[in-house]
Design a protein around this motif. Structure first.
Motif, PDB file in Angstrom:
ATOM      1  N   CYS A  81       0.856  -1.185   0.000  1.00  0.00           N
ATOM      2  CA  CYS A  81       0.000   0.000   0.000  1.00  0.00           C
ATOM      3  C   CYS A  81       0.900   1.246   0.000  1.00  0.00           C
ATOM      4  O   CYS A  81       1.878   1.298   0.749  1.00  0.00           O
ATOM      5  N   CYS A  92       0.549   3.107   3.921  1.00  0.00           N
ATOM      6  CA  CYS A  92       1.025   2.505   5.174  1.00  0.00           C
ATOM      7  C   CYS A  92       2.115   1.449   4.940  1.00  0.00           C
ATOM      8  O   CYS A  92       2.805   1.065   5.872  1.00  0.00           O
ATOM      9  N   GLY A 152      -0.529  -2.867   4.027  1.00  0.00           N
ATOM     10  CA  GLY A 152      -1.603  -3.539   3.301  1.00  0.00           C
ATOM     11  C   GLY A 152      -1.171  -3.878   1.895  1.00  0.00           C
ATOM     12  O   GLY A 152      -0.110  -3.478   1.430  1.00  0.00           O
ATOM     13  N   CYS A 182      -7.220  -0.307   1.209  1.00  0.00           N
ATOM     14  CA  CYS A 182      -6.194  -1.013   1.973  1.00  0.00           C
ATOM     15  C   CYS A 182      -6.850  -1.701   3.173  1.00  0.00           C
ATOM     16  O   CYS A 182      -7.670  -1.100   3.862  1.00  0.00           O
ATOM     17  N   CYS A 198      -4.858   0.363   6.454  1.00  0.00           N
ATOM     18  CA  CYS A 198      -5.122   1.773   6.770  1.00  0.00           C
ATOM     19  C   CYS A 198      -6.428   2.270   6.143  1.00  0.00           C
ATOM     20  O   CYS A 198      -6.823   3.420   6.355  1.00  0.00           O
ATOM     21  N   SER A 218      -7.299   3.265   3.251  1.00  0.00           N
ATOM     22  CA  SER A 218      -7.303   4.329   2.233  1.00  0.00           C
ATOM     23  C   SER A 218      -7.713   3.727   0.888  1.00  0.00           C
ATOM     24  O   SER A 218      -7.330   2.617   0.548  1.00  0.00           O
TER      25      SER A 218
END
Ligand SMILES: [Zn+2]
Length: 120
Positions: free
Chosen positions: A13, A16, A19, A40, A43, A45
């Protein structure tokens, strides 16, 4: 820059780095259409910022394909006598077809990393 390339290849990801963007991890010669996650799982997002966000990834995919074709040409160039031997075209086509799903995956990853929020 090299860190980002490694993160892209590791399917991390962009926010972060814990992920995953795609459900399955990267494989250079995978023959399965890469399935992307909506957000994700660590996190939360969203990867697709707006509708049609990944249309721009087509241009990245085009650039990757041209780069791979040129690399294939220059790697096979010593095996042919003429500068533009027509027998190199099927070889380039084969390499492009084999790397199709890798290109789809990498172009989306590059596109996400291009538009990630670097100020966070
Ligand atoms: Zn994340």
């Amino acid at each position: 820059m090299f860190k980002s390339i490694k993160q892209m290849l590791n399917n991390e990801c962009p926010h972060c780095h814990k992920g995953r963007v795609f459900e399955k991890s990267n494989n250079l010669f995978s023959i399965q259409f890469p399935k992307m996650q909506v957000s994700c799982d660590h996190c939360h997002s969203k990867y697709q910022k707006e509708p049609g966000f990944f249309i721009g990834a087509m241009y990245v995919s085009y650039g990757l394909t041209v780069a791979e074709a040129l690399c294939t040409y220059f790697l096979t160039r010593p095996f042919f006598e003429k500068a533009l031997d027509l027998r190199v075209i099927p070889i380039i086509a084969l390499v492009i077809v084999l790397l199709t799903f890798f290109n789809i995956r990498m172009s989306k990853m590059i596109w996400i990393y291009m538009f990630k929020n670097y100020s966070r």
